[in-house]
Design a protein around this motif. Structure first.
Motif, PDB file in Angstrom:
ATOM      1  N   GLY A 104      22.916  33.761  42.805  1.00 41.29           N
ATOM      2  CA  GLY A 104      23.584  33.400  41.567  1.00 41.29           C
ATOM      3  C   GLY A 104      24.878  34.135  41.336  1.00 41.29           C
ATOM      4  O   GLY A 104      25.603  34.496  42.270  1.00 41.29           O
ATOM      5  N   SER A 105      25.176  34.405  40.061  1.00 43.78           N
ATOM      6  CA  SER A 105      26.463  35.012  39.691  1.00 43.78           C
ATOM      7  C   SER A 105      26.595  36.436  40.225  1.00 43.78           C
ATOM      8  O   SER A 105      27.699  36.874  40.567  1.00 43.78           O
ATOM      9  CB  SER A 105      26.630  35.002  38.165  1.00 43.78           C
ATOM     10  N   ALA A 106      25.474  37.171  40.309  1.00 41.36           N
ATOM     11  CA  ALA A 106      25.537  38.545  40.839  1.00 41.36           C
ATOM     12  C   ALA A 106      26.015  38.531  42.283  1.00 41.36           C
ATOM     13  O   ALA A 106      26.840  39.364  42.692  1.00 41.36           O
ATOM     14  CB  ALA A 106      24.174  39.208  40.737  1.00 41.36           C
ATOM     15  N   MET A 107      25.512  37.586  43.067  1.00 36.61           N
ATOM     16  CA  MET A 107      25.928  37.475  44.471  1.00 36.61           C
ATOM     17  C   MET A 107      27.401  37.116  44.573  1.00 36.61           C
ATOM     18  O   MET A 107      28.132  37.667  45.402  1.00 36.61           O
ATOM     19  CB  MET A 107      25.067  36.429  45.172  1.00 36.61           C
ATOM     20  N   VAL A 108      27.864  36.207  43.729  1.00 36.39           N
ATOM     21  CA  VAL A 108      29.266  35.777  43.759  1.00 36.39           C
ATOM     22  C   VAL A 108      30.190  36.941  43.406  1.00 36.39           C
ATOM     23  O   VAL A 108      31.182  37.208  44.097  1.00 36.39           O
ATOM     24  CB  VAL A 108      29.495  34.592  42.800  1.00 36.39           C
ATOM     25  N   VAL A 109      29.879  37.650  42.324  1.00 37.40           N
ATOM     26  CA  VAL A 109      30.701  38.791  41.902  1.00 37.40           C
ATOM     27  C   VAL A 109      30.718  39.870  42.979  1.00 37.40           C
ATOM     28  O   VAL A 109      31.771  40.449  43.303  1.00 37.40           O
ATOM     29  CB  VAL A 109      30.189  39.367  40.566  1.00 37.40           C
ATOM     30  N   ALA A 110      29.556  40.133  43.564  1.00 34.92           N
ATOM     31  CA  ALA A 110      29.475  41.160  44.611  1.00 34.92           C
ATOM     32  C   ALA A 110      30.295  40.762  45.834  1.00 34.92           C
ATOM     33  O   ALA A 110      30.943  41.622  46.453  1.00 34.92           O
ATOM     34  CB  ALA A 110      28.015  41.391  45.007  1.00 34.92           C
ATOM     35  N   LEU A 111      30.305  39.477  46.184  1.00 37.08           N
ATOM     36  CA  LEU A 111      31.081  39.033  47.343  1.00 37.08           C
ATOM     37  C   LEU A 111      32.576  39.221  47.098  1.00 37.08           C
ATOM     38  O   LEU A 111      33.318  39.642  47.992  1.00 37.08           O
ATOM     39  CB  LEU A 111      30.773  37.565  47.641  1.00 37.08           C
ATOM     40  N   VAL A 112      33.015  38.956  45.877  1.00 38.55           N
ATOM     41  CA  VAL A 112      34.431  39.160  45.539  1.00 38.55           C
ATOM     42  C   VAL A 112      34.774  40.648  45.565  1.00 38.55           C
ATOM     43  O   VAL A 112      35.816  41.057  46.100  1.00 38.55           O
ATOM     44  CB  VAL A 112      34.744  38.545  44.162  1.00 38.55           C
ATOM     45  N   LEU A 113      33.911  41.487  44.998  1.00 41.57           N
ATOM     46  CA  LEU A 113      34.148  42.937  45.016  1.00 41.57           C
ATOM     47  C   LEU A 113      34.140  43.486  46.435  1.00 41.57           C
ATOM     48  O   LEU A 113      34.894  44.411  46.761  1.00 41.57           O
ATOM     49  CB  LEU A 113      33.089  43.652  44.169  1.00 41.57           C
ATOM     50  N   SER A 114      33.290  42.924  47.282  1.00 47.17           N
ATOM     51  CA  SER A 114      33.270  43.342  48.684  1.00 47.17           C
ATOM     52  C   SER A 114      34.622  43.076  49.339  1.00 47.17           C
ATOM     53  O   SER A 114      35.132  43.900  50.111  1.00 47.17           O
ATOM     54  CB  SER A 114      32.161  42.598  49.431  1.00 47.17           C
ATOM     55  N   GLY A 115      35.230  41.925  49.027  1.00 44.10           N
ATOM     56  CA  GLY A 115      36.560  41.618  49.544  1.00 44.10           C
ATOM     57  C   GLY A 115      37.598  42.610  49.068  1.00 44.10           C
ATOM     58  O   GLY A 115      38.508  42.990  49.814  1.00 44.10           O
ATOM     59  N   LEU A 116      37.471  43.066  47.823  1.00 43.06           N
ATOM     60  CA  LEU A 116      38.428  44.032  47.262  1.00 43.06           C
ATOM     61  C   LEU A 116      38.322  45.381  47.970  1.00 43.06           C
ATOM     62  O   LEU A 116      39.305  45.904  48.499  1.00 43.06           O
ATOM     63  CB  LEU A 116      38.175  44.177  45.762  1.00 43.06           C
ATOM     64  N   PHE A 117      37.118  45.954  48.002  1.00 46.92           N
ATOM     65  CA  PHE A 117      36.952  47.307  48.539  1.00 46.92           C
ATOM     66  C   PHE A 117      37.111  47.354  50.063  1.00 46.92           C
ATOM     67  O   PHE A 117      37.557  48.364  50.611  1.00 46.92           O
ATOM     68  CB  PHE A 117      35.592  47.880  48.141  1.00 46.92           C
ATOM     69  N   VAL A 155      35.919  31.831  49.208  1.00 42.98           N
ATOM     70  CA  VAL A 155      36.674  32.573  50.226  1.00 42.98           C
ATOM     71  C   VAL A 155      38.082  32.872  49.713  1.00 42.98           C
ATOM     72  O   VAL A 155      38.611  33.975  49.915  1.00 42.98           O
ATOM     73  CB  VAL A 155      36.724  31.782  51.548  1.00 42.98           C
ATOM     74  N   ALA A 156      38.691  31.899  49.018  1.00 43.00           N
ATOM     75  CA  ALA A 156      40.021  32.123  48.438  1.00 43.00           C
ATOM     76  C   ALA A 156      39.969  33.228  47.387  1.00 43.00           C
ATOM     77  O   ALA A 156      40.875  34.080  47.307  1.00 43.00           O
ATOM     78  CB  ALA A 156      40.545  30.830  47.824  1.00 43.00           C
ATOM     79  N   ALA A 157      38.901  33.251  46.586  1.00 43.82           N
ATOM     80  CA  ALA A 157      38.756  34.297  45.564  1.00 43.82           C
ATOM     81  C   ALA A 157      38.610  35.675  46.201  1.00 43.82           C
ATOM     82  O   ALA A 157      39.178  36.665  45.715  1.00 43.82           O
ATOM     83  CB  ALA A 157      37.549  33.997  44.675  1.00 43.82           C
ATOM     84  N   THR A 158      37.857  35.749  47.302  1.00 50.55           N
ATOM     85  CA  THR A 158      37.731  37.040  47.992  1.00 50.55           C
ATOM     86  C   THR A 158      39.072  37.457  48.596  1.00 50.55           C
ATOM     87  O   THR A 158      39.372  38.644  48.689  1.00 50.55           O
ATOM     88  CB  THR A 158      36.659  36.992  49.095  1.00 50.55           C
ATOM     89  N   GLY A 159      39.873  36.472  48.990  1.00 48.17           N
ATOM     90  CA  GLY A 159      41.212  36.778  49.493  1.00 48.17           C
ATOM     91  C   GLY A 159      42.091  37.382  48.421  1.00 48.17           C
ATOM     92  O   GLY A 159      42.838  38.334  48.672  1.00 48.17           O
ATOM     93  N   VAL A 160      42.022  36.834  47.208  1.00 45.63           N
ATOM     94  CA  VAL A 160      42.787  37.398  46.090  1.00 45.63           C
ATOM     95  C   VAL A 160      42.316  38.814  45.794  1.00 45.63           C
ATOM     96  O   VAL A 160      43.129  39.723  45.549  1.00 45.63           O
ATOM     97  CB  VAL A 160      42.650  36.503  44.838  1.00 45.63           C
ATOM     98  N   ALA A 161      41.004  39.023  45.811  1.00 47.04           N
ATOM     99  CA  ALA A 161      40.467  40.374  45.599  1.00 47.04           C
ATOM    100  C   ALA A 161      40.944  41.312  46.696  1.00 47.04           C
ATOM    101  O   ALA A 161      41.298  42.476  46.437  1.00 47.04           O
ATOM    102  CB  ALA A 161      38.940  40.324  45.570  1.00 47.04           C
ATOM    103  N   GLY A 162      40.951  40.826  47.937  1.00 49.00           N
ATOM    104  CA  GLY A 162      41.452  41.635  49.044  1.00 49.00           C
ATOM    105  C   GLY A 162      42.921  41.965  48.887  1.00 49.00           C
ATOM    106  O   GLY A 162      43.379  43.044  49.278  1.00 49.00           O
ATOM    107  N   LEU A 163      43.676  41.032  48.306  1.00 46.16           N
ATOM    108  CA  LEU A 163      45.092  41.264  48.014  1.00 46.16           C
ATOM    109  C   LEU A 163      45.242  42.469  47.097  1.00 46.16           C
ATOM    110  O   LEU A 163      46.067  43.361  47.332  1.00 46.16           O
ATOM    111  CB  LEU A 163      45.664  40.003  47.360  1.00 46.16           C
ATOM    112  N   ILE A 164      44.423  42.517  46.066  1.00 45.20           N
ATOM    113  CA  ILE A 164      44.465  43.639  45.116  1.00 45.20           C
ATOM    114  C   ILE A 164      44.055  44.939  45.812  1.00 45.20           C
ATOM    115  O   ILE A 164      44.698  45.982  45.653  1.00 45.20           O
ATOM    116  CB  ILE A 164      43.534  43.357  43.920  1.00 45.20           C
ATOM    117  N   GLY A 165      42.988  44.872  46.601  1.00 45.49           N
ATOM    118  CA  GLY A 165      42.520  46.072  47.288  1.00 45.49           C
ATOM    119  C   GLY A 165      43.526  46.612  48.281  1.00 45.49           C
ATOM    120  O   GLY A 165      43.740  47.826  48.371  1.00 45.49           O
TER     121      GLY A 165
END
Length: 417
Positions: free
Chosen positions: A312-325, A258-268
């Motif tokens: 797996g890793s695809a789900m994790v990366v996609a969740l972070v990208l979802s936070g960004l966009f 959740v913290a990682a998605t927050g950082v991605a959201g910060l960038i977005g």
């Protein structure tokens, strides 16, 4: 104190960003606590959706417009301070709740307080910053949502494991002890711009609403933000439970993601505000303020399909990208609402956008996901929540349509302000 100076206006922006960070933290911390709360009180997913969504959103959205009407007539800094005191006290009281009903009442109190934060802050920032840099300023302010999400992940993940959900709520309220005096004693109410042709008087609430809603671009903006928020809040409320149930993650692991998605959201959020301002200036077309969030919302749809169908890793990366966009829309949307409003209706404009965002997005998003999960439980079992979350990309597709429809009317509507 020179309230028009560049350094001071950026200082105010930083302090207001801090208030929005606290606003997001106290609102969002509950999503990391839903599973232990469910176990303690024996709740269903529908009740969790009500607790994290509709109960909060009904009071938040119902109070946002009248509080904004007051802010357009009174000292907006004082409105913000009173709001902060209310929501932080109610967050702390939630830590002492002995039943589902008591916790629900505390969240309603948080909603009542938070209703005044964004309308007052948006209106002040619109008077501190000119139109050509307003999306950037509001984009920076909106970073509070991403920073708050990051802090939610860190505090929530650590708190559940070390001090329990009750102690976590008390910790979430604590920063207000510093921030409330900072806003009260160092932030000045900015002068409101004078209008040359029209009278420099506040519009009656009904007239202000009619003026805003007469603009097609504003109507489409509200619908787009509401539908996108429905997807965003529906997923945010249940992503931690999804990771726990479908993937077996611990509270600490969930908190870090959740913290990682927050950082991605910060960038977005940051990129959305500056990119829309830059494109609008460079190409001389204000429609980029709606084209850009529309494009970002379109891109997030396949990303979210990977989140809820992958692993797996695809789900994790996609969740972070979802936070960004998902957070690209914040700055451009808020700036567009302020640009479509007359100076004495800016707080009302912010509150109408937030009303749509809160009532439809925050209110119905978690509730729809929770109800769908309960409905699917007899046939899907532990995967019912995973299937229910597939509603999220569908609502983002609908939101995309309204972003692009709103852009068609934007230039004409701006000329009437």
């Amino acid at each position: 104190m020179k309230v028009t100076g560049l350094a001071y206006r950026h200082y105010v922006l930083a302090v207001l960003l801090g208030s929005y960070l606290l606003n997001t933290l106290d609102r969002s911390i509950l999503k990391l606590l839903l599973e232990p709360i469910r176990r303690e009180f024996g709740l269903s997913d529908t009740q969790l959706g009500l607790l994290s969504g509709l109960a909060f959103a009904l009071f938040y959205s119902a109070l946002a417009i009248p509080v904004a009407w007051v802010a357009d007539r009174w000292n907006r800094r004082n409105v913000l301070v009173l709001s902060m005191v209310v929501w932080t006290c109610m967050t702390a009281l939630g830590g002492f709740a002995g039943s589902f009903a008591a916790l629900l009442l505390s969240r309603i109190g948080v909603a009542a307080g938070e209703a005044g934060c964004n309308p007052a802050s948006h209106s002040m920032l619109a008077d501190y910053f000119p139109r050509e840099s307003r999306a950037s300023a509001l984009g920076i302010y909106a970073l509070g949502a991403a920073l708050g999400t990051t802090l939610t992940g860190i505090l929530g993940g650590w708190g559940v494991e070390h001090v329990g959900w009750r102690g976590t709520l008390l910790l979430a309220a604590a920063p207000a002890l510093v921030l409330v005096p900072l806003v009260l004693f160092t932030v000045a109410e900015p002068p409101r711009p004078r209008i040359v042709v029209k009278r420099d008087e506040p519009m009656p609430l009904g007239m202000a609403l009619a003026d805003l809603l007469s603009r097609a671009s504003f109507r489409h903006l509200c619908l787009a933000a509401a539908l996108h928020s429905l997807a965003m809040y529906g997923s945010a409320a249940f992503n931690p439970a999804y990771l726990s149930r479908s993937h077996g993650w611990t509270s600490g692991e969930i908190g870090l993601l959740v913290a990682a998605t927050g950082v991605a959201g910060l960038i977005g959020t940051f990129a959305g505000g500056f990119a829309s301002d830059g494109l609008s200036r460079r190409l001389g077309d204000p429609r980029w303020q709606m084209w850009l969030p529309g494009a970002a919302t379109l891109v997030v749809i396949p990303v979210q399909l990977v989140v809820y169908r992958g692993s797996g890793s695809a789900m994790v990366v996609a969740l972070v990208l979802s936070g960004l966009f998902s957070l690209v829309f914040f700055g451009p949307s808020y700036a567009t609402a302020q640009s479509l409003a007359a100076p004495r209706t800016r707080a009302v404009a912010a509150s109408v956008l937030l009303f749509a965002k809160a009532l439809i997005g925050m209110g119905l998003g978690p509730l729809l996901v929770g109800m769908t999960s309960d409905w699917l439980m007899p046939t899907a079992g532990a995967d019912s929540l995973r299937h229910a979350l597939l509603l999220v990309p569908l609502f983002n597709a609908w939101a995309t349509v309204h972003f692009f429809l709103g852009a068609r009317h934007l230039r004409r509507d701006l000329a009437t302000v």
